[in-house]
Design a protein around this motif. Structure first.
Motif, PDB file in Angstrom:
ATOM      1  N   ALA A 107      -8.033  10.431  -1.887  1.00  0.00           N
ATOM      2  CA  ALA A 107      -7.632   9.036  -2.120  1.00  0.00           C
ATOM      3  C   ALA A 107      -6.458   8.659  -1.226  1.00  0.00           C
ATOM      4  CB  ALA A 107      -7.299   8.822  -3.599  1.00  0.00           C
ATOM      5  N   LEU A 108      -5.478   9.549  -1.134  1.00  0.00           N
ATOM      6  CA  LEU A 108      -4.310   9.256  -0.301  1.00  0.00           C
ATOM      7  C   LEU A 108      -4.682   9.213   1.182  1.00  0.00           C
ATOM      8  CD1 LEU A 108      -1.555  11.322  -2.149  1.00  0.00           C
ATOM      9  CD2 LEU A 108      -1.663   8.838  -1.888  1.00  0.00           C
ATOM     10  N   GLN A 152      -5.010   1.744  10.316  1.00  0.00           N
ATOM     11  CA  GLN A 152      -5.846   0.706  10.927  1.00  0.00           C
ATOM     12  C   GLN A 152      -5.152  -0.642  10.913  1.00  0.00           C
ATOM     13  OE1 GLN A 152      -9.383   1.039   8.602  1.00  0.00           O
ATOM     14  NE2 GLN A 152     -10.366   2.531   9.969  1.00  0.00           N
ATOM     15  N   LEU A 155      -6.516   3.532   6.168  1.00  0.00           N
ATOM     16  CA  LEU A 155      -6.454   2.076   6.093  1.00  0.00           C
ATOM     17  C   LEU A 155      -5.124   1.549   6.617  1.00  0.00           C
ATOM     18  CD1 LEU A 155      -7.739  -0.612   4.813  1.00  0.00           C
ATOM     19  CD2 LEU A 155      -6.103  -0.176   2.966  1.00  0.00           C
ATOM     20  N   GLU A 166      -7.586   8.341   2.383  1.00  0.00           N
ATOM     21  CA  GLU A 166      -8.327   7.094   2.599  1.00  0.00           C
ATOM     22  C   GLU A 166      -7.350   5.927   2.775  1.00  0.00           C
ATOM     23  OE1 GLU A 166     -12.093   7.054   2.164  1.00  0.00           O
ATOM     24  OE2 GLU A 166     -11.572   5.409   3.511  1.00  0.00           O
ATOM     25  N   LEU A 167      -6.322   5.894   1.943  1.00  0.00           N
ATOM     26  CA  LEU A 167      -5.328   4.828   2.069  1.00  0.00           C
ATOM     27  C   LEU A 167      -4.550   4.976   3.374  1.00  0.00           C
ATOM     28  CD1 LEU A 167      -4.206   2.367   0.518  1.00  0.00           C
ATOM     29  CD2 LEU A 167      -2.409   3.845  -0.367  1.00  0.00           C
ATOM     30  N   PHE A 209       0.845  -1.200   0.000  1.00  0.00           N
ATOM     31  CA  PHE A 209       0.000   0.000   0.000  1.00  0.00           C
ATOM     32  C   PHE A 209       0.884   1.257   0.000  1.00  0.00           C
ATOM     33  CE2 PHE A 209      -3.426  -2.757   2.134  1.00  0.00           C
ATOM     34  CZ  PHE A 209      -3.969  -3.087   0.908  1.00  0.00           C
TER      35      PHE A 209
END
Lengths: 494, 494
Positions: free
Chosen positions: A45-46, A55, A52, A48-49, A19
């Motif tokens: 977008a970045l 997390q 993730l 959101e990644l 990722f």
């Protein structure tokens, strides 16, 4: 399954690294390729990644695997990998999500407003936003310090430079402070007697690009695993298998792009030569920001601004731009070794650069440890600039404490890396010279292969296997100290 | 929270769209920027993200939300969005993970081997790999057909072109088959009487690039939200906010890059004008592959190869490359409207193109529905090529059924889109002309704004709000038929 917990961890960090690959390429694209209209969608977008990745890394399960893996039967490298995994986990898991978010927001707001506040010299407006950033960074430092049982500033320092403390920095930088001001004065005095000829532009961009590519080639950049492009703020990005470096061209200034490219090539070669068999695992990452900076400064300052290299490179410069009197050998060398104290850190030569760094280190440490407040910064800045470089920034915030964005996003603890890097670089070059008595003549003849092989064996191939102290001791026989940096500056400038 | 289930879904699809953004940019980079050494790491990173996206989309929770959301109080657009969400969910959730993986593997193997098998004309080697791909595609089609209660091939067709069935294709293509061969023969005969002058190269790449950019500008490409670059196989990628089109340059062939750029500009303008307020949600996606192709063919064939446009563009061509006799107006127009049947689909003119497509449609449908086997392909190909274009591919697999990679990754059901796109484009241009009686003179004077506004209102702004049938009926007053394509070809070529 043998070493089950460790295997779960390697799979998790491999995922994270994949990722990060996408994030690195999309980040590079954002600065080097993206048209302005893509900006919002890309940021979202970045982000959101990023959520993730955070997390996945801070999942409770990861904490359990880390604890259990300590009991498993791991070899040396696996243990080093586990230690680095734990480091990344702890750094990420310590902070509450809400603080991370608030910091990111305050940083964006501060940086965005800075873009107009700096040209307007608007310190009061800037200070208001910076106070929020400092408040949140202090909170972060407090939480990290509690976990590490150290001072707040040391806890931030540890993110960028493990093994480093402000107590050690005070010794290292204190030593520099005892001899560097005088060395700087002498160097300036010595150079004042010579009249230099400035290179005359314009230097067409395409020729500058060709020269940069030529320098990269000679410096061993692997074009099968990387590219050179253009961005407003030069950087080294991408991934070890595909390193993306950037520069910016000014038709009237040949040398800033050229040495910028050489600087980034140093970063790039480190990345390109990290341990291939371990890529994706934390033990393969570059050791620290200061070690990274040591490689770029090794290339730019130790190697490329040396008499031998400059004379080696000169024919390639002339081949691109034709002869002119500034390209007479002794003038070209002297021009690239000028010392000229100024307000702006990123334009500074290697003799005055540490002044900019130590000044900020002292201010940011006091700020994070709660000894001073944001309102105190301008007066301290002015005082320290006068002392070090004889320049006053009174009322001139734009060229003083508002000159760059390093503090706007709360990156406190990063600044020392620059001067630590310069010191590491000098110490490494000293050791390399001892190991290769004919190094100067090799450099003069354009043969850098043994030098790079030495760096590969002593720094690059180790990734994060060892701590910084162990790494530098193995490479040079002693821990970091300022002696070789002093010797280097003395030899080149006095 | 009102419409709780629907809100969960929009958040989920927004996340997916952000991940698709990164995948699209990293995918573009892979073909347009990446050095070869980055290939493995990139494939792994994209595959990792693909697995994640598949997991998010096919999560059981999504199925529940979809069922529950049907009871919620949604307006028209939200209902259309929900319908599209369900479509994507079902398409993804139907297949077992193991089949998806096996197909991806078999596809990669088949494509990789094809690269050397094609130059060696090695049909037997290729057939062996293709059989595995066909086997897995049949399995996929069987599962999808069961769920949709249709024939296996129709189930694959539905992935690319919702509302389309092989029964309708047989009617549409059957009609084409009744008049196109004769039209083709006549067009070739008519053109045989004229001697044309071929443009003489070389045409320097930088000038071709400038001409392409100029064409894009005139055709309304938004450079604030997109770029033009180079790749081995031209495509339109990126995201609606940042569309990346590519081309490839051949110094001896000016026109293939130019019309390639114009073709991709048609795709790009569709993407750039999808409904902005709904970006990230499935209702904002382009309607289908055939509608997408209709926009690129509208730009390339309906608009750019028309007499009026070619004459409008000619001065820009001359400005880049200087005058030559091939650039005399009537020769330039005729040269760009040549009809010349050949073996290779991607080099085909618009009159012979449908032959390539229908031939493959008939073969792939029979293949998926189990009426023929892979071993039957070469003989069928030869028979159909002789019938349509008078060319034999006996023993010449390389220029026959091995000419491209469309089947190697199991993309059965895609081919009809090309000719459906051409028919849609002709029908749309007919309707546009009716709506704008002065269209020809506007085009001749370089004023395309009303035409593009008509496309925006009738196609672009609707995204996936309507099914293809409803979309085309609203735009043109009738469902898709081949009448306007026939009228167009007759008017231009006979």
């Amino acid at each position: 399954m043998e070493n089950k917990n460790y295997q779960h961890l390697t799979r998790t960090f491999q995922r994270l690294s994949r990722f990060s690959h996408l994030s690195a390429i999309a980040g590079w694209d954002m600065f080097a390729m993206m048209p302005p209209g893509g900006s919002n969608a890309r940021s979202e977008a970045l982000a959101e990644l990023g959520v993730l990745q955070h997390q996945i890394l801070t999942d409770k399960q990861v904490g359990e695997w880390l604890r259990n893996a300590e009991q498993e039967n791991l070899n040396d490298l696996e243990q080093a990998n586990l230690r680095e995994m734990a480091r990344h986990y702890q750094q990420a898991a310590l902070l509450p999500e809400s603080l991370v978010e608030a910091k990111s927001l305050a940083g964006s707001r501060c940086e965005h407003a800075w873009r107009t506040q700096r040209p307007n010299n608007d310190w009061l407006g800037f200070a208001e936003n910076l106070k929020e950033v400092v408040k949140l960074s202090r909170e972060e430092a407090r939480i990290r310090a509690q976990a590490k049982n150290c001072s707040p500033y040391d806890a931030l320092l540890d993110i960028f430079e493990p093994d480093m403390t402000s107590a050690r920095l005070d010794v290292l930088f204190g030593d520099l402070k005892s001899w560097l001001p005088e060395l700087l004065t002498k160097a300036v005095e010595k150079q004042a007697s010579k009249t230099l000829i400035a290179p005359q532009g314009p230097f067409p961009v395409e020729h500058q690009r060709q020269l940069g590519l030529e320098a990269m080639k000679r410096l061993g950049f692997d074009f099968n695993a990387g590219r050179l492009d253009v961005s407003a703020h030069p950087f080294c990005g991408g991934v070890p298998e595909d390193v993306r470096i950037t520069t910016r061209y000014n038709e009237h200034d040949l040398l800033s792009a050229l040495f910028g490219v050489i600087h980034e090539t140093g970063h790039a070669r480190y990345e390109q030569n990290l341990p291939r068999n371990w890529l994706g695992q934390p033990v393969s990452y570059a050791r620290s920001t200061a070690i990274h900076e040591s490689q770029s400064l090794f290339f730019e300052m130790q190697l490329a601004r040396s008499d031998a290299f400059l004379q080696h490179l000169l024919p390639a410069v002339v081949a691109q731009f034709g002869p002119q009197s500034a390209f007479e050998a002794s003038n070209f060398v002297a021009w690239n070794q000028r010392v000229k104290p100024g307000f702006i850190r990123i334009d500074a030569d290697e003799v005055s650069y540490p002044a900019h760094v130590i000044l900020r280190y002292e201010i940011e440490r006091a700020l994070i440890d709660g000894e001073i407040e944001v309102d105190d910064i301008p007066a301290l800045w002015d005082e320290k600039m006068r002392h070090w470089l004889g320049l006053s920034t009174e009322g001139n915030y734009r060229d003083g404490c508002m000159q760059d964005i390093h503090w706007t996003d709360g990156g406190f603890g990063y600044f020392p890396s620059y001067t630590l890097g310069a010191m590491y670089a000098a110490q490494l070059m000293h050791a390399a010279r001892n190991a290769m008595p004919d190094l100067e003549s090799r450099i003069a003849s354009g043969d850098f292969s043994t030098l790079f092989e030495w760096l590969r064996q002593n720094i690059w191939q180790h990734g994060s296997r060892f701590g910084t102290s162990q790494l530098i001791q193995q490479a040079t026989g002693e821990d970091l100290n300022s002696r070789y940096f002093r010797e280097h500056l003395t030899a080149r400038y006095l």
